[in-house]
Design a protein around this motif. Structure first.
Motif, PDB file in Angstrom:
ATOM      1  N   ALA A  40       0.804  -1.217   0.000  1.00  0.00           N
ATOM      2  CA  ALA A  40       0.000   0.000   0.000  1.00  0.00           C
ATOM      3  C   ALA A  40       0.841   1.274   0.000  1.00  0.00           C
ATOM      4  N   HIS A  41       2.067   1.212   0.519  1.00  0.00           N
ATOM      5  CA  HIS A  41       2.841   2.448   0.692  1.00  0.00           C
ATOM      6  C   HIS A  41       4.284   2.328   0.195  1.00  0.00           C
ATOM      7  N   GLY A  42       4.546   1.429  -0.739  1.00  0.00           N
ATOM      8  CA  GLY A  42       5.894   1.291  -1.275  1.00  0.00           C
ATOM      9  C   GLY A  42       6.890   0.699  -0.309  1.00  0.00           C
ATOM     10  N   GLU A  43       6.394  -0.002   0.710  1.00  0.00           N
ATOM     11  CA  GLU A  43       7.275  -0.547   1.745  1.00  0.00           C
ATOM     12  C   GLU A  43       7.534  -2.041   1.609  1.00  0.00           C
ATOM     13  N   VAL A  44       6.781  -2.733   0.744  1.00  0.00           N
ATOM     14  CA  VAL A  44       6.940  -4.180   0.611  1.00  0.00           C
ATOM     15  C   VAL A  44       7.331  -4.519  -0.824  1.00  0.00           C
ATOM     16  N   THR A  45       8.518  -5.121  -0.965  1.00  0.00           N
ATOM     17  CA  THR A  45       8.951  -5.574  -2.282  1.00  0.00           C
ATOM     18  C   THR A  45       8.748  -7.079  -2.441  1.00  0.00           C
ATOM     19  N   ALA A  46       8.631  -7.789  -1.311  1.00  0.00           N
ATOM     20  CA  ALA A  46       8.392  -9.234  -1.337  1.00  0.00           C
ATOM     21  C   ALA A  46       7.929  -9.686   0.038  1.00  0.00           C
ATOM     22  N   MET A  47       7.279 -10.828   0.061  1.00  0.00           N
ATOM     23  CA  MET A  47       6.903 -11.475   1.309  1.00  0.00           C
ATOM     24  C   MET A  47       7.305 -12.940   1.190  1.00  0.00           C
ATOM     25  N   ALA A 119      -3.084 -19.772  11.934  1.00  0.00           N
ATOM     26  CA  ALA A 119      -2.479 -20.852  11.145  1.00  0.00           C
ATOM     27  C   ALA A 119      -0.955 -20.826  11.286  1.00  0.00           C
ATOM     28  N   PRO A 120      -0.335 -21.989  11.238  1.00  0.00           N
ATOM     29  CA  PRO A 120       1.120 -22.065  11.434  1.00  0.00           C
ATOM     30  C   PRO A 120       1.924 -21.688  10.177  1.00  0.00           C
ATOM     31  N   PHE A 121       1.840 -20.415   9.841  1.00  0.00           N
ATOM     32  CA  PHE A 121       2.659 -19.840   8.773  1.00  0.00           C
ATOM     33  C   PHE A 121       3.413 -18.667   9.379  1.00  0.00           C
ATOM     34  N   TRP A 122       4.630 -18.448   8.904  1.00  0.00           N
ATOM     35  CA  TRP A 122       5.426 -17.326   9.368  1.00  0.00           C
ATOM     36  C   TRP A 122       5.739 -16.457   8.167  1.00  0.00           C
ATOM     37  N   LYS A 123       5.503 -15.131   8.325  1.00  0.00           N
ATOM     38  CA  LYS A 123       5.640 -14.191   7.214  1.00  0.00           C
ATOM     39  C   LYS A 123       6.766 -13.205   7.495  1.00  0.00           C
ATOM     40  N   ARG A 124       7.596 -13.023   6.476  1.00  0.00           N
ATOM     41  CA  ARG A 124       8.673 -12.043   6.551  1.00  0.00           C
ATOM     42  C   ARG A 124       8.535 -11.107   5.354  1.00  0.00           C
ATOM     43  N   GLU A 125       8.396  -9.820   5.645  1.00  0.00           N
ATOM     44  CA  GLU A 125       8.292  -8.819   4.588  1.00  0.00           C
ATOM     45  C   GLU A 125       9.673  -8.261   4.288  1.00  0.00           C
ATOM     46  N   SER A 126       9.930  -8.049   3.006  1.00  0.00           N
ATOM     47  CA  SER A 126      11.174  -7.415   2.564  1.00  0.00           C
ATOM     48  C   SER A 126      10.820  -6.087   1.917  1.00  0.00           C
ATOM     49  N   GLY A 127      11.659  -5.080   2.164  1.00  0.00           N
ATOM     50  CA  GLY A 127      11.422  -3.756   1.586  1.00  0.00           C
ATOM     51  C   GLY A 127      12.684  -2.929   1.615  1.00  0.00           C
ATOM     52  N   PRO A 128      12.562  -1.675   1.239  1.00  0.00           N
ATOM     53  CA  PRO A 128      13.731  -0.779   1.185  1.00  0.00           C
ATOM     54  C   PRO A 128      14.473  -0.665   2.515  1.00  0.00           C
TER      55      PRO A 128
END
Length: 138
Positions: A40-47, A119-128
């Motif tokens: 939404a704000h240019g902060e996430v390039t991948a998850m 749910a047993p998922f772990w999320k890591r966001e990548s960004g600038p």
């Protein structure tokens, strides 16, 4: 009928729903939810989504069985992706099919609320600004 898949590959929403309803004339309502990676704000390039194979599928089967016990469902579906995803990519598809819309809506909401919070998922966001682990919402 219940379908649970955890996979790296994308899914085709139309094909998934067609397979879910194939051969069942008792279905009067199918409610689906598709979650996608957003930026939404240019902060996430991948998850990147991680899980424990075997344990995750067992837990998803448990919650799907609970949905079938609580509502009169003809079918349900959970497809959840893992691995590296980019903004706009599909993450999850949850669907509930019943003779009537109320049960389908309630069960679909139950499934996606569980997937989003427990749910047993772990999320890591990548960004600038680097990588950060994402906490499940309350």
């Amino acid at each position: 009928m219940t379908v649970i898949r955890v996979q790296r590959d994308d899914f085709d929403i139309g094909k998934e729903i067609e397979a879910l309803r194939k051969g069942s004339t008792g279905i009067g309502a199918i409610v689906t939810f598709t979650g996608t990676v957003r930026d939404a704000h240019g902060e996430v390039t991948a998850m990147t989504l991680e899980h424990y194979p075997g344990m995750t599928e067992k837990e998803l089967a448990r919650v799907e069985a609970e949905a079938h016990a609580r509502w009169p469902l003809q079918a349900s579906l959970i497809v959840h992706r893992v691995g590296r995803l980019e903004p706009g990519d599909n993450i999850v598809l949850a669907a509930a099919a019943s003779a009537h819309r109320e049960a389908a809506f309630e069960a679909a909401r139950f499934l996606i609320d569980y997937l989003k919070t427990s749910a047993p998922f772990w999320k890591r966001e990548s960004g600038p600004s680097g990588d950060k682990w994402v906490a499940a919402p309350p």
